[in-house]
Structures are given as structure tokens and as C-alpha cells.
Design a protein around this motif. Structure first.
Motif, PDB file in Angstrom:
ATOM      1  N   ASP A 118       0.847  -0.983  -0.231  1.00  0.00           N
ATOM      2  CA  ASP A 118      -0.004   0.092  -0.007  1.00  0.00           C
ATOM      3  C   ASP A 118       0.764   1.360  -0.045  1.00  0.00           C
ATOM      4  OD1 ASP A 118      -2.197  -1.692   0.102  1.00  0.00           O
ATOM      5  OD2 ASP A 118      -2.552  -1.292   2.156  1.00  0.00           O
ATOM      6  N   ALA A 119       1.724   1.322   0.822  1.00  0.00           N
ATOM      7  CA  ALA A 119       2.742   2.460   0.937  1.00  0.00           C
ATOM      8  C   ALA A 119       3.549   2.605  -0.362  1.00  0.00           C
ATOM      9  CB  ALA A 119       3.904   1.969   1.880  1.00  0.00           C
ATOM     10  N   MET A 120       3.749   1.639  -1.015  1.00  0.00           N
ATOM     11  CA  MET A 120       4.461   1.800  -2.548  1.00  0.00           C
ATOM     12  C   MET A 120       3.551   2.426  -3.374  1.00  0.00           C
ATOM     13  SD  MET A 120       7.424   1.106  -4.321  1.00  0.00           S
ATOM     14  CE  MET A 120       7.078   2.652  -4.919  1.00  0.00           C
ATOM     15  N   GLU A 121       2.590   2.013  -3.485  1.00  0.00           N
ATOM     16  CA  GLU A 121       1.372   2.649  -4.387  1.00  0.00           C
ATOM     17  C   GLU A 121       1.238   4.060  -4.118  1.00  0.00           C
ATOM     18  OE1 GLU A 121      -1.197  -1.339  -5.567  1.00  0.00           O
ATOM     19  OE2 GLU A 121      -2.019  -0.186  -3.920  1.00  0.00           O
ATOM     20  N   ALA A 122       1.068   4.265  -2.600  1.00  0.00           N
ATOM     21  CA  ALA A 122       0.898   5.553  -2.278  1.00  0.00           C
ATOM     22  C   ALA A 122       1.972   6.621  -2.574  1.00  0.00           C
ATOM     23  CB  ALA A 122       0.655   5.746  -0.840  1.00  0.00           C
ATOM     24  N   VAL A 123       3.132   6.019  -2.777  1.00  0.00           N
ATOM     25  CA  VAL A 123       4.254   6.786  -3.066  1.00  0.00           C
ATOM     26  C   VAL A 123       4.351   7.078  -4.403  1.00  0.00           C
ATOM     27  CG1 VAL A 123       6.997   6.839  -3.072  1.00  0.00           C
ATOM     28  CG2 VAL A 123       5.738   6.376  -1.006  1.00  0.00           C
ATOM     29  N   ILE A 124       4.023   6.340  -5.390  1.00  0.00           N
ATOM     30  CA  ILE A 124       3.848   6.390  -6.787  1.00  0.00           C
ATOM     31  C   ILE A 124       2.687   7.626  -6.812  1.00  0.00           C
ATOM     32  CG2 ILE A 124       2.775   5.610  -8.908  1.00  0.00           C
ATOM     33  CD1 ILE A 124       3.901   2.820  -7.773  1.00  0.00           C
ATOM     34  N   ALA A 125       1.846   7.687  -6.155  1.00  0.00           N
ATOM     35  CA  ALA A 125       0.757   8.609  -6.303  1.00  0.00           C
ATOM     36  C   ALA A 125       1.213  10.102  -6.068  1.00  0.00           C
ATOM     37  CB  ALA A 125      -0.398   8.363  -5.539  1.00  0.00           C
ATOM     38  N   ALA A 126       2.024   9.961  -4.693  1.00  0.00           N
ATOM     39  CA  ALA A 126       2.583  11.059  -4.293  1.00  0.00           C
ATOM     40  C   ALA A 126       3.536  11.788  -5.236  1.00  0.00           C
ATOM     41  CB  ALA A 126       3.307  11.052  -2.811  1.00  0.00           C
ATOM     42  N   VAL A 127       4.352  11.132  -6.007  1.00  0.00           N
ATOM     43  CA  VAL A 127       5.280  11.467  -7.066  1.00  0.00           C
ATOM     44  C   VAL A 127       4.625  12.227  -8.159  1.00  0.00           C
ATOM     45  CG1 VAL A 127       7.067  10.906  -8.695  1.00  0.00           C
ATOM     46  CG2 VAL A 127       7.101  10.065  -6.297  1.00  0.00           C
ATOM     47  N   TYR A 128       3.319  11.519  -8.478  1.00  0.00           N
ATOM     48  CA  TYR A 128       2.731  11.857  -9.614  1.00  0.00           C
ATOM     49  C   TYR A 128       1.883  13.243  -9.474  1.00  0.00           C
ATOM     50  CZ  TYR A 128      -1.998  12.132 -12.436  1.00  0.00           C
ATOM     51  OH  TYR A 128      -2.709  12.528 -13.218  1.00  0.00           O
ATOM     52  N   MET A 129       1.345  13.428  -8.094  1.00  0.00           N
ATOM     53  CA  MET A 129       1.026  14.497  -7.564  1.00  0.00           C
ATOM     54  C   MET A 129       1.832  15.621  -7.500  1.00  0.00           C
ATOM     55  SD  MET A 129      -2.175  13.364  -5.064  1.00  0.00           S
ATOM     56  CE  MET A 129      -2.678  15.156  -4.722  1.00  0.00           C
ATOM     57  N   ASP A 130       3.071  15.466  -7.107  1.00  0.00           N
ATOM     58  CA  ASP A 130       4.232  16.335  -7.008  1.00  0.00           C
ATOM     59  C   ASP A 130       4.679  16.761  -8.285  1.00  0.00           C
ATOM     60  OD1 ASP A 130       5.893  17.652  -4.976  1.00  0.00           O
ATOM     61  OD2 ASP A 130       7.318  16.581  -6.294  1.00  0.00           O
ATOM     62  N   GLY A 131       5.252  15.756  -9.226  1.00  0.00           N
ATOM     63  CA  GLY A 131       5.758  16.234 -10.425  1.00  0.00           C
ATOM     64  C   GLY A 131       5.219  15.845 -11.703  1.00  0.00           C
ATOM     65  N   GLY A 132       3.913  15.040 -11.839  1.00  0.00           N
ATOM     66  CA  GLY A 132       3.110  14.870 -12.820  1.00  0.00           C
ATOM     67  C   GLY A 132       3.607  13.402 -13.375  1.00  0.00           C
ATOM     68  N   PHE A 133       2.769  12.938 -14.292  1.00  0.00           N
ATOM     69  CA  PHE A 133       2.822  11.545 -14.718  1.00  0.00           C
ATOM     70  C   PHE A 133       4.298  11.264 -15.241  1.00  0.00           C
ATOM     71  CE2 PHE A 133       2.479   8.396 -18.271  1.00  0.00           C
ATOM     72  CZ  PHE A 133       2.025   7.014 -17.264  1.00  0.00           C
ATOM     73  N   SER A 134       5.021  12.099 -15.983  1.00  0.00           N
ATOM     74  CA  SER A 134       6.484  11.857 -16.346  1.00  0.00           C
ATOM     75  C   SER A 134       7.205  11.402 -15.278  1.00  0.00           C
ATOM     76  CB  SER A 134       6.923  12.943 -17.070  1.00  0.00           C
ATOM     77  OG  SER A 134       8.266  12.690 -17.911  1.00  0.00           O
ATOM     78  N   GLU A 135       7.189  12.081 -14.350  1.00  0.00           N
ATOM     79  CA  GLU A 135       8.172  11.872 -13.007  1.00  0.00           C
ATOM     80  C   GLU A 135       7.539  10.422 -12.209  1.00  0.00           C
ATOM     81  OE1 GLU A 135      10.860  13.013 -12.133  1.00  0.00           O
ATOM     82  OE2 GLU A 135      10.877  15.112 -12.957  1.00  0.00           O
ATOM     83  N   ALA A 136       6.417  10.124 -12.180  1.00  0.00           N
ATOM     84  CA  ALA A 136       5.716   8.972 -11.619  1.00  0.00           C
ATOM     85  C   ALA A 136       6.213   7.814 -12.606  1.00  0.00           C
ATOM     86  CB  ALA A 136       4.258   8.950 -11.678  1.00  0.00           C
ATOM     87  N   LYS A 137       6.187   7.976 -13.806  1.00  0.00           N
ATOM     88  CA  LYS A 137       6.618   6.806 -14.996  1.00  0.00           C
ATOM     89  C   LYS A 137       8.203   6.607 -14.670  1.00  0.00           C
ATOM     90  CE  LYS A 137       6.651   5.518 -19.647  1.00  0.00           C
ATOM     91  NZ  LYS A 137       6.324   6.164 -21.247  1.00  0.00           N
ATOM     92  N   SER A 138       8.940   7.634 -14.496  1.00  0.00           N
ATOM     93  CA  SER A 138      10.299   7.428 -14.445  1.00  0.00           C
ATOM     94  C   SER A 138      10.486   6.791 -12.931  1.00  0.00           C
ATOM     95  CB  SER A 138      11.092   8.844 -14.357  1.00  0.00           C
ATOM     96  OG  SER A 138      11.003   9.334 -15.591  1.00  0.00           O
ATOM     97  N   LEU A 139       9.899   7.077 -12.043  1.00  0.00           N
ATOM     98  CA  LEU A 139      10.046   6.470 -10.771  1.00  0.00           C
ATOM     99  C   LEU A 139       9.616   4.865 -10.810  1.00  0.00           C
ATOM    100  CD1 LEU A 139      10.350   6.965  -7.503  1.00  0.00           C
ATOM    101  CD2 LEU A 139       7.952   6.563  -7.662  1.00  0.00           C
ATOM    102  N   VAL A 140       8.787   4.570 -11.401  1.00  0.00           N
ATOM    103  CA  VAL A 140       8.230   3.210 -11.433  1.00  0.00           C
ATOM    104  C   VAL A 140       9.130   2.605 -12.373  1.00  0.00           C
ATOM    105  CG1 VAL A 140       6.533   1.641 -12.201  1.00  0.00           C
ATOM    106  CG2 VAL A 140       5.768   3.701 -10.989  1.00  0.00           C
ATOM    107  N   LEU A 141       9.637   2.747 -13.522  1.00  0.00           N
ATOM    108  CA  LEU A 141      10.597   2.042 -14.343  1.00  0.00           C
ATOM    109  C   LEU A 141      11.739   1.963 -13.571  1.00  0.00           C
ATOM    110  CD1 LEU A 141       9.942   3.657 -17.659  1.00  0.00           C
ATOM    111  CD2 LEU A 141       8.909   1.560 -16.796  1.00  0.00           C
ATOM    112  N   ARG A 142      12.403   3.060 -12.961  1.00  0.00           N
ATOM    113  CA  ARG A 142      13.510   2.864 -11.998  1.00  0.00           C
ATOM    114  C   ARG A 142      13.439   1.880 -11.018  1.00  0.00           C
ATOM    115  NH1 ARG A 142      13.748   7.726 -11.602  1.00  0.00           N
ATOM    116  NH2 ARG A 142      13.321   8.195  -9.521  1.00  0.00           N
ATOM    117  N   LEU A 143      12.426   2.030 -10.149  1.00  0.00           N
ATOM    118  CA  LEU A 143      12.402   1.106  -8.996  1.00  0.00           C
ATOM    119  C   LEU A 143      12.094  -0.270  -9.556  1.00  0.00           C
ATOM    120  CD1 LEU A 143      12.489   3.802  -7.528  1.00  0.00           C
ATOM    121  CD2 LEU A 143      10.474   3.113  -6.162  1.00  0.00           C
TER     122      LEU A 143
END
Length: 227
Positions: A118-143
Motif C-alpha cells: 500500500d505504501a509503495m502505491e501511495a508513494v507513486i501517487a505522491a510523485v504523480y501529484m508532485d511532479g506529474g505523470f512523467s516523473e511518476a513513470k520514471s520512478l516506477v521504471l527505475r524502481l
């Protein structure tokens, strides 16, 4: 807003520094710590699950432009399921930064699959809200890293595969019997036996019934394939 050492360390591990650090802080608050003036991570988890799904769908389509929907679906499920999210969270030591109520802390909450996933999914959403979809996508692909490249074509729930094996041979669904339970209440260990009508069985041990059932089903499938 001032960052704690735990928050700064987690930002360093995941490779993303928040402009609105309160989003990351909220993503790490379990419902056992929520209150009138403290929002937990459940709403972020809901959003993060959808962002993760879109990122993985795009990644799998880009990786294999000839794959059918039937081939893509099990790969997708293997990458977005809660167990995988929890594995990624463990790899990047999310448990150290989780904010839990006393009962969850005492019951080993920092190691629990559901809380970490749950925390992992919440952090993905936090990055999405903070930096947009591009940053969230980069985070997911990196992790997720090599998990995307190495996901098995037949990455399916072993219990589903074993049930299909049995149905193809006109057998009833396999049974799962709890053989034993050991360990303290906050960290139990289960031994489960997967059993087919033809007498074939296999046992496995894990920290939850679900994981033990999946491991027993996988082991039994491997034995059946060899024979």
C-alpha cells in the motif's frame, strides 16, 4: 516543510526529491496513525494503483509489440500485484519510514506485505501529484528495474495454473490444507499442503497462508511438469 532524516534518506533511495514533501509524508502514514488532523495514505494508494497500472501497460506494450492480450495480461498482473509492490518497497527500505500506530508496530507492521504494498502505491501517487505523470513513470521504471525485462511470459498465479491443470484432466479444484502454524501471533509461519484428487501433494511454508498456498501450488506444478 522541514524534512526528517528518514524522509531525506528515502528520497535518496528512490531517486526523487519532493517539492511538496508533505505528500511523501502522507504516503507513509498508515490508517493506524490517522486522526482528525492527520490524513492516512489510503486515498493516495487508490490513485497510485491506477498510475502504476498505466505505466506497466505502456511499458509492456513498448517491450513487445507482437504480444497478444492473452500474453500481456499475466505479465501485467505479475508486475502490479501487491506482492511485487511490497518486494519493491522492501528493496528500497520503505518499512523504516512508515508511520504506524502502536499495535501495528508491535505486530511487525514494517514487514507486512499489505502495508508495504500500500505504501509503495501511495508513494507513486505522491510523485504523480508532485511532479506529474512523467516523473511518476520514471520512478516506477527505475524502481521496478529488471523486473519488467525478466517477467515471465506465463507469469500467472500458481494456484490458477494448478486449477486449470486439474480442470483440463476433469479433476475437481485442488485443496489447500493447513498442516501447521508456528511462531508468535504477530509473525506466524504457515505450512500448507496443495492436494489433487489423484493423490499428488506438495507442501510449502511461508509467512502468510496465501503465500504458502501459492508456493505449494508452484512446487506441485513443477513436479507434475517433470513427470
Amino acid at each position: 516543510m522541514k524534512r526528517s532524516a528518514e524522509i531525506s534518506a528515502l528520497e535518496g533511495r528512490i531517486g526523487y526529491e519532493f517539492k511538496q514533501v508533505q505528500l511523501l509524508q502522507r504516503a507513509l502514514i498508515h490508517s493506524s496513525m490517522s486522526g482528525p488532523n492527520r490524513e492516512d495514505n489510503q486515498r493516495l494508494e487508490f490513485l497510485g494503483d491506477r498510475v502504476l497500472g498505466l505505466v506497466m501497460a505502456e511499458a509492456l506494450l513498448d517491450k513487445d509489440n507482437k504480444a497478444t492480450e492473452g500474453q500481456l495480461a499475466p505479465r501485467f498482473n505479475a508486475l502490479v500485484r501487491k506482492e511485487t509492490c511490497a518486494d519493491v518497497a522492501r528493496e528500497f527500505e520503505f518499512g523504516e519510514a512508515l508511520k504506524l500506530g502502536r499495535s501495528e508496530r508491535l505486530s511487525g507492521g514494517r514487514r507486512k506485505m499489505a502495508l508495504l504494498g500500500d505504501a509503495m502505491e501511495a508513494v507513486i501517487a505522491a510523485v504523480y501529484m508532485d511532479g506529474g505523470f512523467s516523473e511518476a513513470k520514471s520512478l516506477v521504471l527505475r524502481l521496478w528495474g529488471k523486473r519488467i525485462d525478466s517477467v515471465e511470459e506465463d507469469a500467472r498465479d500458481p494456484k490458477t495454473s494448478l486449477q486449470e491443470w486439474a480442470q483440463a484432466r476433469r479433476m475437481p479444484p485442488p485443496a489447500y490444507i493447513e498442516v501447521s502454524r508456528s511462531g508468535p501471533d504477530h509473525q506466524p509461519v504457515f505450512t500448507i499442503e496443495a492436494r489433487l484428487e489423484n493423490g499428488e501433494t506438495c507442501q510449502a511454508t511461508a509467512g502468510s497462508k496465501r503465500l504458502a498456498e501459492q508456493a505449494a501450488a508452484k512446487a506441485l506444478l513443477e513436479r507434475l511438469e517433470k513427470s
